[in-house]
Design an enzyme around this catalytic site. Structure first.
Site, short mmCIF file in Angstrom:
data_model
loop_
_atom_site.label_atom_id
_atom_site.label_comp_id
_atom_site.label_asym_id
_atom_site.label_seq_id
_atom_site.Cartn_x
_atom_site.Cartn_y
_atom_site.Cartn_z
N HIS A 287 26.27 -25.38 30.90
CA HIS A 287 25.98 -24.84 31.08
C HIS A 287 23.83 -25.13 30.46
O HIS A 287 23.38 -25.23 31.30
CB HIS A 287 26.13 -23.89 30.70
CG HIS A 287 24.30 -23.05 30.22
ND1 HIS A 287 24.51 -21.39 31.51
CD2 HIS A 287 23.39 -22.44 29.72
CE1 HIS A 287 23.32 -21.12 31.14
NE2 HIS A 287 22.52 -21.54 30.07
N GLU A 288 24.09 -26.05 29.53
CA GLU A 288 22.49 -26.31 29.24
C GLU A 288 22.83 -27.98 29.95
O GLU A 288 21.20 -28.24 29.94
CB GLU A 288 23.01 -27.14 27.43
CG GLU A 288 22.87 -26.04 26.33
CD GLU A 288 22.31 -24.01 27.35
OE1 GLU A 288 20.88 -24.91 27.16
OE2 GLU A 288 22.38 -23.39 26.51
N HIS B 209 20.38 -27.01 33.27
CA HIS B 209 19.62 -26.58 32.92
C HIS B 209 18.51 -27.99 32.76
O HIS B 209 18.14 -28.64 33.36
CB HIS B 209 19.44 -26.30 31.35
CG HIS B 209 19.00 -24.74 31.42
ND1 HIS B 209 18.53 -23.79 32.37
CD2 HIS B 209 20.33 -23.92 30.14
CE1 HIS B 209 18.75 -22.35 32.20
NE2 HIS B 209 19.46 -22.79 31.01
N HIS C 80 18.12 -29.67 36.22
CA HIS C 80 16.63 -29.27 36.65
C HIS C 80 15.50 -29.87 36.47
O HIS C 80 14.66 -29.84 36.75
CB HIS C 80 16.76 -27.30 36.55
CG HIS C 80 16.03 -26.70 37.17
ND1 HIS C 80 15.45 -25.42 37.15
CD2 HIS C 80 15.44 -27.26 37.92
CE1 HIS C 80 15.26 -24.87 37.65
NE2 HIS C 80 14.62 -25.85 38.50
#
Length: 675
Positions: A467-468, A471, A474
């Protein structure tokens, strides 16, 4: 001039952590604020007529040194703080708030921006330039530029007080987390706990010169304890300790602060002409207004509730049969859920953990990023780090060009707040033909290696890492001209799409085969375990969805109504949770006072965005599944239209360009087993 007030003479312009002294920070903030003010004055005093270039563009690039200093200081205040640093934070935060208000409330500057904004139809701007112009105009008009002088003064007072309150709120939660420990000296009290957890607790006790075992409220210690400890009374003690952080009528109590923050946000919104804080916030979100958020959450609630109640009834019956428990309490949830999961799927985290050595999982994320986006990650040892546990990487594209610097910080320690997050030490932008590449960091709290074992992750921690890392991608793949539109600078209910979509690869056999290897034998995770992971993915999804919705509804309750009448935080919270509760209330506990996402972080009126983005991520991943999870064409579309575009266009436009249509909720409901 301090080291923090000049260009860093370092490799890739990375932060010179080893050279920074604590006493450098405050003078650097004062110097950099003065320099940034001078840049703003130069824009205002420019005798030439306002243009996009001499006003909007130059404003976006102003204050670069101050931005970098702020990112270094506040990132370390989250990951490696101490009392001295917290004191500096309390001193510099009002200075930064005042400076920020000096800009947004500056009449002469706003006149120039307004003048350019009024010519927007004839300026022939690119989509990114048009977005920047719109956002600059809105950020001024939404934050007080149109107010009378007395109201501007009031706004300054509110913003200064809010900034300090949010800092104190976070400091109190960290202090309460650090102040508690469960010291066990009787070995029989460890019954049920995994060997690795016991070893880590023994090691922690040894570090504190104590006999026996120490358990804390840090997640790698707390979660295994409430999940596996057979001693119900001790699970209860731990769960209540976690739930009463900042709710103990002591010096670290957050009740008054929580109410002050909610009331000041409401007052601020009213001052700016908005009905509530939620109306103010959501104007700049995909969801647009609180009614739409409430209807989104209540619609999901209606779909999840029957499943949640069925699952809870099943769990209650299971606990009654197994141990004669007649009433499930909050400290029983994780424990019996884990036992039921083992019974239904013959699968538990202890079976899976040997296949998820931290280094292998991280490497798996790197390989997947290479297959999808052509990135390579190489660990380097000539870049400064702020703690010895941090690892640093050069990220390059398929042509060997630098894409990003990546910092990974994975273990809990005293000066680090709980949880997991992505942040940046330097943002990406393009100026004078130079593409400044970003410096991105992932910070988590995983189980530390022990004397006999490496760091082995639970499956939940595996998805957290992915998940991190989503990010992180991104941020790393950002490719925009303007810093304020770069990377994760997107609408808040769009920011979770790249992170949540990344979690999907953790469930795919093809992806797991790349990194899920036994830490001792190197054997790839057995296919039956992979099938069970997929099979159990929607286990108690109704209950999990209900929990997320309850947090979203609590957030909306605080921020989409007039909070001036609230006198009791606990009573208000209880009313907000009504209709979403499964377990009996615990009188000593209150979530609002340690709900850092919304009271110390940036999620106020935005907690719903996790579920909102799940609709996007399920729909997006369905496209990958349709074409192949490593399909280069789909990956390139995702990279070019979502990951690299930042906030340069409206999120729905970017999403439709990637997907060819608006997202449908069916993919999420199907994945969650709620259809």
């Amino acid at each position: 001039m301090t080291i923090l007030s000049q260009n860093f003479n370092t490799k890739y312009d990375t932060a010179p952590f080893c050279q920074i002294k604590m006493e450098d920070y405050k003078p650097a903030f004062i110097e950099n604020i003065a320099a940034a003010k001078a840049e703003i004055d130069a824009i205002i005093n420019n005798p030439a007529a306002p243009t996009f270039e001499n006003t909007i563009e130059i404003l976006d690039f102003s204050g670069n040194a101050l931005d970098r200093l702020s990112s270094i200081f506040f990132n370390l205040n989250s990951a490696e703080t101490c009392e001295e640093m917290q004191k500096i934070a309390q001193e510099v935060t009002p200075l930064l708030t005042e400076f920020s208000n000096d800009i947004t409330l500056n009449e002469d500057l706003f006149k120039r921006i307004k003048s350019v904004y009024e010519q927007k139809e004839i300026l022939n701007l690119s989509p990114e330039q048009a977005t920047l112009l719109y956002k600059k105009f809105k950020s001024f008009s939404r934050n007080g530029a149109l107010l009378s002088e007395d109201k501007k003064l009031k706004l300054r007072e509110i913003d200064t007080e809010l900034a300090k309150l949010k800092l104190t709120y976070g400091e109190n939660v960290l202090a309460e987390t650090n102040n508690y420990q469960l010291h066990i000296t009787n070995e029989s009290d460890l019954k049920g706990l995994p060997e690795g957890t016991i070893e880590a607790a023994k090691s922690l006790a040894k570090d504190k010169d104590l006999e026996g075992w120490i358990f804390t409220l840090d997640h790698p210690s707390y979660i295994p304890f409430v999940t596996y400890a057979d001693n119900r009374e001790l699970r209860k003690e731990m769960a209540i300790a976690a739930g009463k952080k900042a709710f103990q009528n002591n010096e670290f109590d957050n009740q008054e602060i929580t109410l002050k923050i909610a009331k000041l946000r409401f007052e601020r919104a009213n001052l700016l002409g908005y009905e509530t804080h939620s109306h103010f916030v959501l104007e700049e979100r995909m969801a647009q207004n609180p009614d739409k958020v409430k209807s989104f959450l209540n619609d999901l609630l209606a779909k999840a509730k029957p499943a949640a109640f069925r699952e809870f009834a099943q769990l209650t019956a299971f606990a009654a049969t197994l141990d004669g428990i007649d009433q499930l309490e909050k400290w029983d949830g994780a424990y019996y859920s884990e036992k039921l999961k083992q019974k239904l799927f013959n699968l538990d985290d202890e079976k899976l953990k040997p296949y998820f050595q931290l280094e292998n999982v991280l490497n798996g994320a790197f390989i997947i990023a290479q297959k999808l986006y052509g990135l390579t990650f190489t660990e380097v040892f000539d870049i400064d780090k702020y703690h010895e546990e941090v690892t640093t990487y050069e990220v390059k594209d398929e042509f060997g060009e630098l894409v990003s610097i990546f910092y990974a910080d994975f273990f809990p320690r005293k000066g680090k707040r709980n949880g997991a997050w992505m942040t940046s030490f330097k943002s990406q932008s393009i100026k004078d033909g130079v593409n400044e590449r970003p410096h991105i960091s992932n910070v988590c709290n995983f189980t530390k290696p022990t004397e006999t074992k490496p760091s082995l992750l639970t499956f939940n921690e595996v998805t957290t890492l992915f998940h991190e890392f989503g990010h992180g991608l991104h941020g790393m793949l950002a490719n925009t001209v303007y810093p304020s539109l770069s990377g994760t600078s997107v609408y808040w209910d769009f920011v979770e799409l790249p992170s949540q979509v990344m979690e999907n690869w953790c469930y795919e056999p093809e992806a797991l085969a790349l990194f899920a290897k036994h830490y001792e034998t190197g054997e790839i995770i057995p296919q039956e375990y992979v099938e069970k992971i997929k099979e159990s993915a929607s286990f108690q999804e109704g209950m999990a969805t209900l929990r997320q919705i309850s947090f979203g509804l609590l957030d909306v309750a605080f921020h989409s109504n007039n909070p001036t009448e609230i006198s009791n935080v606990k009573a208000f919270e209880k009313a907000a949770f009504e209709g979403t509760t499964l377990y009996p209330d615990v009188a000593e506990n209150c979530m609002s006072v340690s709900f850092s996402h919304i009271f110390a972080g940036g999620y106020s009126s935005g907690y719903y965005s996790y579920k909102w983005a799940e609709v996007l991520d399920a729909d997006a991943f369905a496209y990958f599944q349709e074409k192949g999870i490593f399909n280069k064409e789909v990956a390139t579309k995702f990279k070019d239209n979502i990951l690299s575009k930042g906030g340069t266009e409206l999120p729905m436009e970017l999403y439709k360009r990637f997907r060819g249509q608006e997202p449908k909720a069916d993919a999420l409901l199907k994945r969650a087993g709620l259809l």
